[in-house]
Scaffold this motif. Structure first.
Motif, PDB file in Angstrom:
ATOM      1  N   THR A   1       0.802  -1.238   0.038  1.00  0.00           N
ATOM      2  CA  THR A   1       0.249   0.144  -0.038  1.00  0.00           C
ATOM      3  C   THR A   1       0.767   1.270   0.218  1.00  0.00           C
ATOM      4  OG1 THR A   1      -0.326  -0.480   2.520  1.00  0.00           O
ATOM      5  CG2 THR A   1      -2.188  -0.846   1.017  1.00  0.00           C
ATOM      6  N   ARG A   2       1.891   1.360  -0.789  1.00  0.00           N
ATOM      7  CA  ARG A   2       2.830   2.511  -1.000  1.00  0.00           C
ATOM      8  C   ARG A   2       2.721   2.924  -2.375  1.00  0.00           C
ATOM      9  NH1 ARG A   2       3.702   0.530   3.628  1.00  0.00           N
ATOM     10  NH2 ARG A   2       5.018   1.679   5.275  1.00  0.00           N
TER      11      ARG A   2
ATOM     12  N   VAL B   1       9.855   6.112  -0.390  1.00  0.00           N
ATOM     13  CA  VAL B   1       8.624   5.499   0.200  1.00  0.00           C
ATOM     14  C   VAL B   1       8.413   6.015   1.570  1.00  0.00           C
ATOM     15  CG1 VAL B   1       7.607   3.254   0.757  1.00  0.00           C
ATOM     16  CG2 VAL B   1       9.475   3.346  -0.711  1.00  0.00           C
TER      17      VAL B   1
ATOM     18  N   ASP C   1       6.698   6.741   5.065  1.00  0.00           N
ATOM     19  CA  ASP C   1       6.515   5.614   6.228  1.00  0.00           C
ATOM     20  C   ASP C   1       4.741   5.875   6.576  1.00  0.00           C
ATOM     21  OD1 ASP C   1       6.801   3.641   7.900  1.00  0.00           O
ATOM     22  OD2 ASP C   1       7.618   4.976   9.486  1.00  0.00           O
TER      23      ASP C   1
ATOM     24  N   HIS D   1       0.692   4.427   4.996  1.00  0.00           N
ATOM     25  CA  HIS D   1      -0.076   3.456   3.907  1.00  0.00           C
ATOM     26  C   HIS D   1      -0.839   4.245   3.221  1.00  0.00           C
ATOM     27  CE1 HIS D   1       1.504  -0.663   5.521  1.00  0.00           C
ATOM     28  NE2 HIS D   1       1.633  -0.130   6.625  1.00  0.00           N
TER      29      HIS D   1
ATOM     30  N   THR E   1       4.426   6.864  -2.345  1.00  0.00           N
ATOM     31  CA  THR E   1       5.910   6.874  -2.902  1.00  0.00           C
ATOM     32  C   THR E   1       5.759   7.724  -4.018  1.00  0.00           C
ATOM     33  OG1 THR E   1       6.071   4.388  -2.357  1.00  0.00           O
ATOM     34  CG2 THR E   1       7.538   5.346  -4.118  1.00  0.00           C
TER      35      THR E   1
ATOM     36  N   SER F   1      10.924   8.363   5.406  1.00  0.00           N
ATOM     37  CA  SER F   1      10.651   7.759   4.440  1.00  0.00           C
ATOM     38  C   SER F   1      11.742   6.985   4.201  1.00  0.00           C
ATOM     39  CB  SER F   1      10.690   8.583   3.321  1.00  0.00           C
ATOM     40  OG  SER F   1      11.654   9.515   3.176  1.00  0.00           O
TER      41      SER F   1
END
Ligand code: HSE
Length: 297
Positions: free
Chosen positions: A87-88, A166, A168, A170, A254, A282
């Protein structure tokens, strides 16, 4: 035993909403072993929250393929190594679907072609921009028609690498699609279709000076900015430091930048710092473009 390696993917690449995506050198692995009882074992960096019962997406995808080719579901155990953050916006669910389908097909003796697997994958996922590169590799155009998906690899060996920053937290694709308006002004439609065409030309002919403009978008990115603090600034930071192009990866959170190897470390750190100044921690990945897609090992 059957073992399959499946790449992470970054969809949209800016303006190519629901039709462009690239495969990245970050991998999940799916292994099937004959067994007396059904069991799913999870390994890798991202196991938490993944179902180990028959609702597991990899398993569901396997069952869909066996059902499609008309064979009885075998009793097997699965080992799933998950290294793609879920879920990123890096295609973890497409990796699960494609991994399940390719492994199940191999276990059944390789009955279906990749083209046939793509159609099933698209039916399960709902849009083809992640499943096509996950299956085929490269930077891929996937066009949904009324009856099928046409997939074309535009480029599988570019002279750039990808930074995936990415955050941190969701963000589900569903939540990120719910903020999008049902219709857009014609000027925005023209903006996007002209950038998508430019992007395709820049990728095929390796005219990277056009990626910056070619990766601009008016269809989804601005609308999603409220969901990813610092998105616009971080996209700009990457461009200011010499990235060829930058975009929200898939439905986020992301952030993707396409860069030369020489500039990767500086741009990556600056993007992490930019998100940090907006209160987000991230993780930065420096990745190659995967040229082969899902692979039976
Ligand atoms: N094109 C999709 C979206 C990516 O942006 O919502 C997730 O598949």
């Amino acid at each position: 035993m059957v073992s399959v390696r499946i790449p992470a993917t970054s969809a949209n690449l800016g303006p190519g909403f629901d039709c462009l995506g690239m495969a990245l050198s970050l991998y999940n692995f799916v292994q099937i072993d004959a067994s007396d009882s059904f069991e799913i074992t999870l390994t890798g960096d991202y196991s938490s929250g993944i179902a180990t019962d028959d609702s597991n997406l990899v398993w569901q995808s396997m069952c869909a393929l066996w059902n499609e080719i008309g064979i009885k579901t075998p009793t097997v155990s699965l080992t799933l190594e998950n290294n793609v953050p879920p879920t990123r916006g890096l295609g973890s669910s497409s990796a699960a679907i494609v991994g399940g389908l390719v492994a199940a097909n191999e276990y059944a003796g390789g009955v279906l072609s990749k083209q046939e697997i793509l159609q099933i994958a698209n039916r399960i996922e709902g849009h083809p921009d992640n499943v096509a590169p996950a299956l085929l590799g490269g930077i891929t155009l996937a066009v949904s028609t009324e009856t099928s998906v046409i997939a074309r690899i535009l480029q599988d060996n570019p002279r750039f690498i990808a930074l995936a920053i990415v955050p941190d937290f969701h963000l589900s694709t569903e939540k990120s699609r719910n903020v999008l308006p049902a219709s857009i002004p014609r000027t925005d439609a023209v903006f996007n279709l002209s950038r998508t065409a430019l992007l395709v030309e820049a990728l095929i002919h390796e005219n990277y000076e056009f990626l910056r403009e070619g990766m601009q978008d008016r269809l989804h990115q601005n609308q999603r900015a409220a969901l990813v603090p610092g998105l616009s600034e971080t996209l700009e930071v990457a461009l200011d430091l010499g990235a060829f192009g930058s975009a929200l990866s898939g439905s986020g959170p992301t952030i993707l930048a396409l860069v030369s190897s020489a500039k990767a470390s500086e741009i990556s750190q600056a993007m992490v710092d930019s998100l940090s100044s907006h209160g987000l921690t991230s993780k930065a990945y420096t990745l190659a473009i995967d040229s082969v897609g899902a692979t039976v090992l």
